[in-house]
Structures are given as structure tokens and as C-alpha cells.
Design a protein around this motif. Structure first.
Motif: not given
Length: 293
Positions: A119-120, A123-124, A163, A185
Motif C-alpha cells: 500500500r505504501q 500511495e507514494d 519493506t 516507496c
């Protein structure tokens, strides 16, 4: 994946897909339909296009057409070198890939894991590129649930520690592999996860699986020069073709008036989500103008 199974995948995502004769079209946005799959070359007759516009609930359709035919001179971003490898890339790109492979662990990733850990990255990327959230809300889970159920779709990732620094979703067709969705990211870009991931998957597809072609898809309607430049640095090239925009007759007549076209271009300066919509509308109009609609 063939055309029929791709259409079923699009329906599972919530798209409306309409088949007219040998052609399928899907709602790439609220008002315009795109051929499915988009990367293939289509040669519909005038009557087939008229039938599509009578059947498909849209203002017009867009598709890739033969280079010697009608439409805007355009391109698809592809790599078809089965000897793809580090030796084919520039020294700067080789350095970034090596650093990425050293700092990141690259390999297949289950879609359930991407849905949670990715998700990150999504979004990034959306924020960096100034795009609208096409996978916002429930559409995010729906997308990965559909990927899980479809054949020929795979998930790949580059892990930097714990990550998921970057992920990639690929679709295998009879004649090509499309890089459907790529995200990364912000705070791990210095580890070069994109370089490591794109290189590893392209090498897998071209060198090991011996597919004919890997594609990032058609030239975008919006200005995305930095994104395209990254792809070119990774060994991908422009494959010339034409993109055709075919409007409904009444709309085409209206848009042939210069003041109307000028108004559409002015509306692209509106803020927020409306600006995204009008940028795409202006892109469609620009492609149509350059293609001599």
C-alpha cells in the motif's frame, strides 16, 4: 491469458467490457473505451467501428493501429531482445541495477502479501506522479483478489529489509508479457528497487522463458517523459505504431470547431481531481488532432 480471459479479468475488476464481433472494448474511463488487450494491433473496418459506437456506451474508442494506417503516429514501449542482460545497458544503469540487487531481495510475491505490504508503495507512486487513485478504497483489495483468481498474472517484489520497496504485476499473453502495474516507496528509492525489479523480471521473461516481447504498454495520453525515460534506460524501446481515436459522429463534428477544442484545453488548468480528468480529455483530443480525426 487470451482475449476472452483478459476480458473476464477486467470484469472482475469492475470494468464494463463490451464485445462487438471480434473486438472487445472496456471502460478505461467514464466516457472512453479502450481496446482489450490494449497492446495488440487492431484493424477494424468502418462498419465495425460504427457497430462498436452503436453498442458501446461511450463518447469514443481508442486502439492501437498499424503503422501504415490511419491515426496518430505513436509507439508502444517494448523490449524484445532475448539476450537482454547487463551488457546491453549503459554503465550508469548497470551500476544502479547492481546496487539494487545488492541492497534488495527480488522475487515472486503472493498477491495477498502485495495487498498488505504494498500500500505504501502505491500511495507514494501515485503521489509522485500526480495521478488519480485508480485503486482507491475497495478497488485495491478487489484488484488483487482478481489477480489471484486469474491465470497468467504474477506478482513480483523487491524487498529492502522488511519493506516491500517496489512491486510489479505482470500479465502473460500468448504473444507478450505486459508490465501492468509498477509501484515503489519514496524512502527506499536510494536502494534502487525499481532498477533491480524491472531488470530481474525482464531478464526472466526474455532470457529464461523466451517470450517474444515484454511491454509497458502504449504511449500515454498524458505527458510522462521522465517515466518513459526510465524505461528506455532499462533497455526498452519505442516500437512505432499508430493510435486511433474515433469519436461518435456528432461529437467529432463539434470538436472540429477550433473554439470548442480551445475550451477543452483551457479546462485542464482546473484544480484537484477535475484537472486529472481534463488532462486525460485533452490528451485524447491531442491524439485525435494529430491523427487527423
Amino acid at each position: 491469458m487470451n482475449s476472452q480471459s483478459y476480458a473476464e479479468f477486467l470484469r472482475a475488476l469492475g470494468h464494463r467490457v463490451v464485445s462487438v464481433g471480434d473486438f472487445s472494448w472496456y471502460d478505461a474511463n467514464r466516457f472512453f473505451y479502450l481496446s482489450a488487450p490494449p497492446h495488440r494491433i487492431y484493424e477494424p473496418t468502418t462498419e465495425q467501428l460504427r457497430a462498436a459506437l452503436r453498442t458501446v456506451p461511450c463518447l469514443g474508442v481508442r486502439f492501437a493501429a498499424p503503422l501504415e494506417g490511419e491515426g496518430k503516429l505513436s509507439y508502444q514501449i517494448v523490449c524484445s531482445d532475448r539476450d537482454y542482460g547487463l551488457a546491453k545497458l549503459s554503465g550508469n544503469t548497470r551500476s544502479k541495477i547492481r546496487r539494487g540487487l545488492k541492497r534488495c531481495e527480488v522475487g515472486p510475491v503472493p498477491f495477498a502479501t502485495i495487498a498488505t505490504a504494498g500500500r505504501q508503495a502505491h500511495e507514494d507512486t501515485v503521489g509522485r506522479q500526480g495521478r488519480d487513485g485508480v485503486l482507491a478504497g475497495d478497488r485495491w483489495q478487489r484488484f488483487f483478489a482478481a489477480c489471484e483468481q486469474a491465470s497468467g498474472i504474477e506478482g513480483w517484489g523487491a524487498w529492502h529489509g522488511q519493506t516491500l520497496a517496489a512491486f510489479l504485476v505482470t500479465v502473460s499473453f500468448d504473444d507478450a508479457v505486459e508490465f501492468l502495474l509498477a509501484r515503489s516507496c519514496d524512502d527506499t528509492l536510494g536502494a534502487y528497487p525499481n532498477n533491480a525489479l524491472i531488470f530481474s523480471v525482464a531478464e526472466e521473461m526474455l532470457g529464461r522463458r523466451r517470450v517474444r516481447e515484454v511491454t509497458f504498454g502504449l504511449e500515454s495520453l498524458e505527458p510522462v517523459a521522465p517515466l518513459d525515460q526510465f524505461k528506455f534506460s532499462m533497455g526498452f524501446e519505442r516500437k512505432p505504431l499508430r493510435q486511433r481515436i474515433v469519436f461518435r459522429p456528432a461529437l467529432a463534428k463539434l470538436l472540429r470547431q477550433a473554439p470548442v477544442r480551445s475550451l477543452v484545453h483551457r479546462w485542464t488548468s482546473q484544480p484537484g481531481e477535475r484537472a486529472v480528468f481534463w488532462r486525460k480529455a485533452a490528451g485524447i483530443l491531442r491524439f485525435a488532432e494529430e491523427g487527423g480525426f
